[in-house]
Design an enzyme around this catalytic site. Structure first.
Site, PDB file in Angstrom:
ATOM      1  N   LYS A  89       0.810  -1.230   0.000  1.00 57.77           N
ATOM      2  CA  LYS A  89       0.000   0.000   0.000  1.00 57.77           C
ATOM      3  C   LYS A  89       0.842   1.277   0.000  1.00 57.77           C
ATOM      4  O   LYS A  89       0.453   2.302  -0.545  1.00 57.77           O
ATOM      5  CB  LYS A  89      -0.957   0.002   1.186  1.00 57.77           C
ATOM      6  N   GLU A 111     -10.079   7.379   3.673  1.00 57.12           N
ATOM      7  CA  GLU A 111     -10.956   6.488   4.431  1.00 57.12           C
ATOM      8  C   GLU A 111     -10.243   5.145   4.516  1.00 57.12           C
ATOM      9  O   GLU A 111      -9.369   4.848   3.698  1.00 57.12           O
ATOM     10  CB  GLU A 111     -12.308   6.296   3.738  1.00 57.12           C
ATOM     11  N   SER A 376       1.578  -9.794  -1.114  1.00 54.68           N
ATOM     12  CA  SER A 376       1.252  -8.375  -0.919  1.00 54.68           C
ATOM     13  C   SER A 376       1.584  -7.840   0.468  1.00 54.68           C
ATOM     14  O   SER A 376       1.833  -6.647   0.631  1.00 54.68           O
ATOM     15  CB  SER A 376      -0.225  -8.133  -1.224  1.00 54.68           C
TER      16      SER A 376
HETATM   17  C1  LIG Z   1      -5.138  -3.870   1.512  1.00 59.00           C
HETATM   18  C2  LIG Z   1      -4.457  -5.126   1.210  1.00 59.00           C
HETATM   19  C3  LIG Z   1      -4.842  -5.930   0.117  1.00 59.00           C
HETATM   20  C4  LIG Z   1      -6.034  -5.638  -0.734  1.00 59.00           C
HETATM   21  O1  LIG Z   1      -6.005  -4.451  -1.466  1.00 59.00           O
HETATM   22  P1  LIG Z   1      -5.769  -4.411  -3.033  1.00 59.00           P
HETATM   23  O2  LIG Z   1      -6.057  -3.002  -3.402  1.00 59.00           O
HETATM   24  O3  LIG Z   1      -6.725  -5.374  -3.663  1.00 59.00           O
HETATM   25  O4  LIG Z   1      -4.371  -4.799  -3.289  1.00 59.00           O
HETATM   26  C5  LIG Z   1      -4.095  -7.064  -0.158  1.00 59.00           C
HETATM   27  N1  LIG Z   1      -3.045  -7.422   0.609  1.00 59.00           N
HETATM   28  C6  LIG Z   1      -2.661  -6.690   1.673  1.00 59.00           C
HETATM   29  C7  LIG Z   1      -1.506  -7.156   2.475  1.00 59.00           C
HETATM   30  C8  LIG Z   1      -3.343  -5.516   2.015  1.00 59.00           C
HETATM   31  O5  LIG Z   1      -2.962  -4.806   3.072  1.00 59.00           O
END
Ligand SMILES: *Cc1c(COP(=O)(O)O)cnc(C)c1O
Length: 392
Positions: A89, A111, A376
């Site tokens: 993020k 938000e 992610s």
């Molecule tokens: C917020 C988040 C997501 C989901 O958000 P996307 O916009 O779909 O990427 C996925 N993985 C993690 C670790 C997150 O914090």
């Protein structure tokens, strides 16, 4: 086939900017300025320097040997979990905070649902010395206390959204209301959702993920393209970033994994593409979970970051054109995948990322297939859930 946004903000039939008239000025200011600013040399230099020294990029592309043996393919993990603040993020919040500064804005609003985007926003506001207000559903404030504490420690004001279901969509409504009343502030959106130009802008900031994957695979194999790129999808930003530079490489299979919660047909799900229909959410024409009256169906997933009733317009387009394959993973499948990665590779993943890992068992690979899973985020924030489910 074209996967880039057109000048009206559409990907095929999805996207656009459905905003109240009071916001036309703000949205127009952003639409006119975002590309000239983010494509300028000064911006690129500062963005790249912060990604390198503050976030810690490039994130490694790790060959997961044990997982590869288990699934009969060459599996690589793109380690977004190693970024500062623990997920992808921050790539986007750094980009947008630099854009806000270039536009002369001093106040940031955002938000957040689970609080991850709120923390990433509060982080860059602290870094840049900008005022930060984060709207969060009253229910989420209770559920996500550690992230609320982080935001406060970082100097952000956390404002509870007390209307409706007291969750993310209510926080979004309040953020937009605040923006209308404070047009001099900058609205920092956390995924490839919302009205044009946000989906395109966020995808561009996150595209550093696939740019790096290409370079890293080129170095390892002399070929920048894998057979598969797999990513989880909430709003779709980590997937958009991981797919971005492969969209026009038809040989690269793109796999998006949604959270189906207790099961696609259980009524407790967040798998938008499985049960969703076309409509407008957050100012954009896309796919969303809604009832016959067009009321948003409250989503459910064990993973707070995937608990979103819509999906970005780019992904709706990738689904419709069949450029990406959309799979889903249940809570239990994601938990199993989290434990498997932990035991086999010594990496505790975020619950969101575990949904992408769960897709490995749903695809039949050839031994020569190079498979990139976008990891992610890291699992620190999910330890309470893991403790409960694994009786640790
Ligand atoms: C917020 C988040 C997501 C989901 O958000 P996307 O916009 O779909 O990427 C996925 N993985 C993690 C670790 C997150 O914090």
């Amino acid at each position: 086939m074209n996967y880039t946004v057109d000048e009206n903000g559409y990907y095929g039939e999805f996207g656009g900017a459905f905003v109240p008239e009071m916001l036309f000025g703000n949205v127009e200011e952003l639409r006119k300025n975002y590309l000239p600013i983010i494509e300028s040399e000064a911006f690129k230099t500062e963005f790249e320097a912060l990604l390198k020294d503050y976030v810690g990029r490039p994130s490694p592309l790790f060959f997961a040997k044990n997982l590869s043996e288990k699934y009969g393919a060459q599996i690589f993990l793109k380690r977004e979990d190693l970024n500062h603040t623990g997920a992808h993020k921050v790539n986007n919040t750094i980009g947008q905070i630099l854009l806000a500064k270039a536009l002369g804005k001093t106040r940031i609003l955002a938000e957040t649902g689970a609080g991850q985007h709120g923390v990433a926003t509060a982080t860059v506001c602290a870094l840049m010395g900008l005022d930060c207000t984060v709207f969060m559903g009253e229910k989420d404030i209770v559920r996500q206390a550690p992230n609320v504490a982080r935001m406060k420690m970082l100097g952000a004001k956390v404002v509870p959204a007390t209307s409706g279901s007291k969750t993310l969509k209510d926080a979004t409504n309040e953020a937009i209301r605040y923006w209308i009343n404070n047009p001099d502030s900058y609205y920092l959106i956390g995924s490839v959702v919302g009205f044009h130009p946000y989906p395109d802008m966020v995808a561009r900031f996150q595209s550093v993920i696939s740019a790096e994957i290409k370079t890293q695979l080129q170095e390892k194999f002399g070929n920048p393209n894998p057979q598969y790129v797999i990513a989880c999808v909430g709003g779709g930003s980590n997937a958009a970033g991981a797919f971005y530079h492969f969209l026009d490489e038809p040989m690269v299979k793109l796999v998006a994994v949604e959270a189906s919660g207790m099961g696609v047909d259980s009524g407790e799900t967040a798998a938008t593409m499985q049960i969703g229909t076309k409509g407008v959410i957050h100012g954009s024409m896309t796919m969303l979970m809604q009832d016959k009256e067009g009321q948003i169906i409250e989503p459910y997933s064990i993973s707070a970051g995937l608990d979103y009733p819509g999906i970005g317009p780019l992904h709706a387009h990738l689904f419709q054109t069949k450029r990406a394959q959309f799979l889903d993973a249940t809570d239990n499948e994601a938990l199993d995948a989290a434990l498997e990665l932990t035991k086999t590779e010594g990496i505790i993943p975020a619950l969101e990322s575990s949904h992408a890992l769960a897709a490995l068992s749903k695809i039949s690979f050839k031994p020569s297939d190079v498979v990139v899973v976008n990891l992610s985020g890291r699992g620190d924030k999910d330890m309470e859930t893991y403790m409960r489910h694994f009786q640790l």
